[in-house]
Design a protein around this motif. Structure first.
Motif, mmCIF file in Angstrom:
data_model
loop_
_atom_site.group_PDB
_atom_site.id
_atom_site.type_symbol
_atom_site.label_atom_id
_atom_site.label_comp_id
_atom_site.label_asym_id
_atom_site.label_seq_id
_atom_site.Cartn_x
_atom_site.Cartn_y
_atom_site.Cartn_z
ATOM 1 N N CYS A 91 0.848 -1.189 0.000
ATOM 2 C CA CYS A 91 0.000 0.000 0.000
ATOM 3 C C CYS A 91 0.885 1.242 0.000
ATOM 4 N N PRO A 92 0.323 2.404 -0.342
ATOM 5 C CA PRO A 92 1.164 3.599 -0.456
ATOM 6 C C PRO A 92 1.821 4.030 0.844
ATOM 7 N N ASP A 93 1.202 3.741 1.985
ATOM 8 C CA ASP A 93 1.769 4.148 3.266
ATOM 9 C C ASP A 93 1.227 3.239 4.361
ATOM 10 N N ALA A 94 1.677 3.484 5.579
ATOM 11 C CA ALA A 94 1.289 2.617 6.690
ATOM 12 C C ALA A 94 -0.197 2.708 6.984
ATOM 13 N N ALA A 95 -0.770 3.915 6.897
ATOM 14 C CA ALA A 95 -2.197 4.063 7.197
ATOM 15 C C ALA A 95 -3.044 3.242 6.239
ATOM 16 N N ALA A 96 -2.706 3.291 4.954
ATOM 17 C CA ALA A 96 -3.461 2.517 3.974
ATOM 18 C C ALA A 96 -3.259 1.018 4.183
ATOM 19 N N ALA A 97 -2.032 0.623 4.548
ATOM 20 C CA ALA A 97 -1.756 -0.799 4.779
ATOM 21 C C ALA A 97 -2.543 -1.313 5.976
ATOM 22 N N VAL A 98 -2.606 -0.528 7.046
ATOM 23 C CA VAL A 98 -3.369 -0.925 8.228
ATOM 24 C C VAL A 98 -4.850 -1.027 7.884
ATOM 25 N N ALA A 99 -5.370 -0.046 7.149
ATOM 26 C CA ALA A 99 -6.791 -0.065 6.795
ATOM 27 C C ALA A 99 -7.146 -1.293 5.973
ATOM 28 N N ALA A 100 -6.294 -1.634 5.012
ATOM 29 C CA ALA A 100 -6.556 -2.800 4.166
ATOM 30 C C ALA A 100 -6.535 -4.086 4.976
ATOM 31 N N LEU A 101 -5.521 -4.236 5.821
ATOM 32 C CA LEU A 101 -5.403 -5.467 6.598
ATOM 33 C C LEU A 101 -6.515 -5.563 7.638
ATOM 34 N N ARG A 102 -6.871 -4.443 8.233
ATOM 35 C CA ARG A 102 -7.945 -4.451 9.231
ATOM 36 C C ARG A 102 -9.277 -4.854 8.591
ATOM 37 N N ALA A 103 -9.557 -4.326 7.399
ATOM 38 C CA ALA A 103 -10.805 -4.684 6.714
ATOM 39 C C ALA A 103 -10.836 -6.174 6.396
ATOM 40 N N ASP A 104 -9.705 -6.709 5.940
ATOM 41 C CA ASP A 104 -9.656 -8.130 5.603
ATOM 42 C C ASP A 104 -9.764 -8.997 6.851
ATOM 43 N N ARG A 105 -9.165 -8.540 7.934
ATOM 44 C CA ARG A 105 -9.234 -9.304 9.171
ATOM 45 C C ARG A 105 -10.664 -9.366 9.694
ATOM 46 N N GLU A 106 -11.410 -8.298 9.525
ATOM 47 C CA GLU A 106 -12.801 -8.290 9.977
ATOM 48 C C GLU A 106 -13.641 -9.296 9.191
ATOM 49 N N VAL A 107 -13.416 -9.365 7.877
ATOM 50 C CA VAL A 107 -14.149 -10.329 7.056
ATOM 51 C C VAL A 107 -13.762 -11.749 7.446
ATOM 52 N N LEU A 108 -12.463 -11.993 7.616
ATOM 53 C CA LEU A 108 -11.995 -13.319 7.999
ATOM 54 C C LEU A 108 -12.569 -13.720 9.357
ATOM 55 N N ALA A 109 -12.499 -12.810 10.325
ATOM 56 C CA ALA A 109 -12.990 -13.128 11.669
ATOM 57 C C ALA A 109 -14.482 -13.447 11.652
ATOM 58 N N ALA A 110 -15.241 -12.706 10.852
ATOM 59 C CA ALA A 110 -16.683 -12.969 10.772
ATOM 60 C C ALA A 110 -16.957 -14.337 10.166
ATOM 61 N N ALA A 111 -16.192 -14.706 9.128
ATOM 62 C CA ALA A 111 -16.386 -16.010 8.501
ATOM 63 C C ALA A 111 -16.030 -17.137 9.468
ATOM 64 N N LEU A 112 -14.962 -16.974 10.215
ATOM 65 C CA LEU A 112 -14.561 -18.000 11.171
ATOM 66 C C LEU A 112 -15.550 -18.102 12.321
ATOM 67 N N ALA A 113 -16.062 -16.951 12.757
ATOM 68 C CA ALA A 113 -17.008 -16.953 13.876
ATOM 69 C C ALA A 113 -18.262 -17.755 13.544
ATOM 70 N N GLY A 114 -18.637 -17.785 12.263
ATOM 71 C CA GLY A 114 -19.792 -18.574 11.859
ATOM 72 C C GLY A 114 -19.611 -20.056 12.094
ATOM 73 N N ASP A 115 -18.352 -20.492 12.245
ATOM 74 C CA ASP A 115 -18.071 -21.898 12.551
ATOM 75 C C ASP A 115 -17.493 -22.046 13.959
ATOM 76 N N ARG A 116 -17.759 -21.059 14.808
ATOM 77 C CA ARG A 116 -17.313 -21.087 16.198
ATOM 78 C C ARG A 116 -15.802 -21.145 16.324
ATOM 79 N N LEU A 117 -15.122 -20.416 15.458
ATOM 80 C CA LEU A 117 -13.666 -20.306 15.523
ATOM 81 C C LEU A 117 -13.291 -18.847 15.764
ATOM 82 N N GLY A 118 -12.185 -18.632 16.472
ATOM 83 C CA GLY A 118 -11.698 -17.292 16.745
ATOM 84 C C GLY A 118 -10.218 -17.181 16.453
ATOM 85 N N LEU A 119 -9.736 -15.932 16.365
ATOM 86 C CA LEU A 119 -8.333 -15.638 16.092
ATOM 87 C C LEU A 119 -7.695 -15.021 17.331
ATOM 88 N N ALA A 120 -6.529 -15.523 17.711
ATOM 89 C CA ALA A 120 -5.791 -14.996 18.856
ATOM 90 C C ALA A 120 -4.459 -14.458 18.370
#
Length: 364
Positions: A91-120
Motif C-alpha cells: 500500500c502507499p503508506d502505513a495508514a493505507a496498509a493498516v486499513a486494508a489489513l484491518r478490513a480483511d481481518r474483519e471479514v476473515l474473523a466474521a467467517a470463522l465466527a460462523g463456525d465457532r472459531l476465533g483468532l488470537a
C-alpha cells in the motif's frame, strides 16, 4: 512486493559458486523510493467450543477455501500449527496498509465466527502445546531437520506455536542500503521489548516478555541469527545464505521434500563437497533455500521486518506505524539510530525483560 521468476533453462541448470553468490546478491535489495508498506499478521486459530484442542487441518482448509475475496486484497495462508496469516498487498503508506489489513481481518474473523472459531493474535499460543497439524511435506521435513541438528523443541514451537506481525518496507536508494539495513537490525531489541506480548506458553508463565523471540533465539543461528550490518548488505546476505545449512531437498518432479539430517552448507552442495539428492542444486533450489532462512530482517528485494510479536487491536496497527516511521522518516530514523545504539545487540534482554529493562525502557 516481490516477483515470481519464470521457469527458464537458466533456473534449472546446476549452479556454480560464483553464479549462486551473484543470484542471491542481485535479488537481495531492489533500489527505489521508500514509502510503500506491506503488512502480514498471523494469529492462532482457536475452537471457541474447545480452546485447548487444535483445529483439525481439513476443517481449517475447508473454511479458508470457502472464504470470499477480501476487500483489501490480502492472501490467506496457513502455518503448520494451524495459525492463519493475512498478507496484504503493498500500500502507499502505513495508514493505507493498516486499513486494508484491518478490513480483511474483519471479514476473515466474521467467517470463522460462523463456525465457532476465533483468532488470537499474540506472539505465542498461550495454552496449547506445540503440535503440527499440516500434513505438508515441507513442514514434516523441517521438523525432522530441526530434530536432527539439536533444536527439535524450538523448531516445533516456532513452526506451530508462534505468530508475528511482519512489516515489509522498500529497500530504498542503493546509497542508503547499508545504513537502512543496519538501522532495521539496531531497532530490533527496542521494538521487541515494546511489542512483547507473549509471556505465557502451555498455560504457564514463561518468565519472558516475548516467548516468541526466545523461541527464535533458541533456533540455529546460522539460519535465524541477524545479519552483521556491514557496508554491503546484499553481499553479506549472499554469504549468509550460502553458509546456512540446507534444510530439505525438494523433489524437482513433485511436491515431496527430503529432510537433510546433517549440517550441510548450501555452498558445499553447490561445489559438490556434500552431494545431496544425487544432483547439484539449481537456481530454483537456491530460491527455495532462501525461504528456509529466517533472520530478524530478511532481504527479499524489500526488507522483511520479522521480529515483532503478533498483537491484538489496537496494538498491531501502532506497532506497524511506529516501525515504518522509524525507518522511512529521515528525521525519526536519525533520532532512533542515536537512541537505540546503546542497546543494539540486546535481543535476549529485550525478549526476557521487555520494557522492565531500564535501558530498553528509556529508549522506547
Amino acid at each position: 512486493m516481490g516477483l515470481v521468476a519464470p521457469v527458464t533453462e537458466e533456473r534449472t541448470a546446476a549452479l556454480d559458486l560464483d553464479t549462486a553468490v551473484a543470484h542471491v546478491a542481485g535479488a537481495a535489495l531492489r533500489p527505489g523510493p521508500v514509502g510503500a508498506v506491506g503488512l502480514e499478521l498471523e494469529a492462532h486459530l482457536v475452537d471457541l467450543g474447545a480452546p485447548a484442542a487444535r483445529v483439525p487441518w481439513p476443517r481449517i482448509t475447508g473454511l479458508v477455501d470457502a472464504l470470499p475475496a477480501l476487500p483489501g486484497g490480502s492472501r490467506v495462508t496457513l502455518e503448520p500449527g494451524g495459525q492463519v496469516e493475512l498478507s496484504a498487498p503493498p500500500c502507499p503508506d502505513a495508514a493505507a496498509a493498516v486499513a486494508a489489513l484491518r478490513a480483511d481481518r474483519e471479514v476473515l474473523a466474521a467467517a470463522l465466527a460462523g463456525d465457532r472459531l476465533g483468532l488470537a493474535p499474540v506472539g505465542v499460543d498461550p495454552l496449547r502445546l506445540p503440535a503440527r497439524v499440516s500434513p505438508a511435506a515441507r513442514y514434516a521435513a523441517m521438523e525432522e531437520h530441526f530434530a536432527a541438528v539439536g533444536c527439535a523443541e524450538a523448531g516445533k514451537a516456532m513452526m506451530t506455536g508462534t505468530a508475528a506481525l511482519q512489516v515489509n518496507l522498500e529497500a530504498g536508494p542503493c546509497a542508503g542500503w547499508s545504513e537502512r539495513v543496519s538501522l532495521a537490525h539496531q531497532l530490533g531489541p527496542t521494538l521487541v521489548a515494546v511489542a512483547g506480548c507473549s509471556p505465557l506458553a502451555a498455560g504457564r508463565p514463561t518468565g519472558w516478555a516475548s516467548q516468541r523471540q526466545r523461541v527464535w533465539s533458541d533456533l540455529d543461528q546460522a539460519r535465524c541469527g541477524p545479519l552483521l550490518g556491514g557496508a554491503d548488505p546484499a553481499g553479506e546476505w549472499a554469504v549468509y545464505a550460502l553458509a546456512a545449512p540446507v534444510m530439505l531437498v525438494r523433489d524437482p518432479g513433485g511436491d515431496g521434500a527430503v529432510p537433510v539430517r546433517d549440517r550441510v552448507r548450501f555452498a558445499d552442495w553447490v561445489t559438490g563437497a556434500a552431494p545431496l539428492g544425487d544432483r547439484r542444486p539449481t537456481a530454483t533450489d537456491l530460491d527455495y533455500h532462501l525461504t528456509t532462512l529466517f533472520p530478524p530482517v530478511r532481504p527479499r528485494g524489500y526488507l522483511e521486518i520479522r521480529y515483532l510479536d503478533a498483537a491484538p487491536e489496537p496494538w498491531w496497527p501502532a506497532l506497524a506505524a511506529v516501525t515504518t516511521v522509524l525507518l522511512d522518516d529521515p528525521v525519526a530514523a536519525g533520532l532512533a539510530a542515536a537512541a537505540t545504539a546503546p542497546v543494539a545487540g540486546a535481543w535476549d534482554r529485550a525478549a526476557r525483560d521487555g520494557l522492565a529493562d531500564p535501558a530498553l525502557h528509556a529508549r522506547s
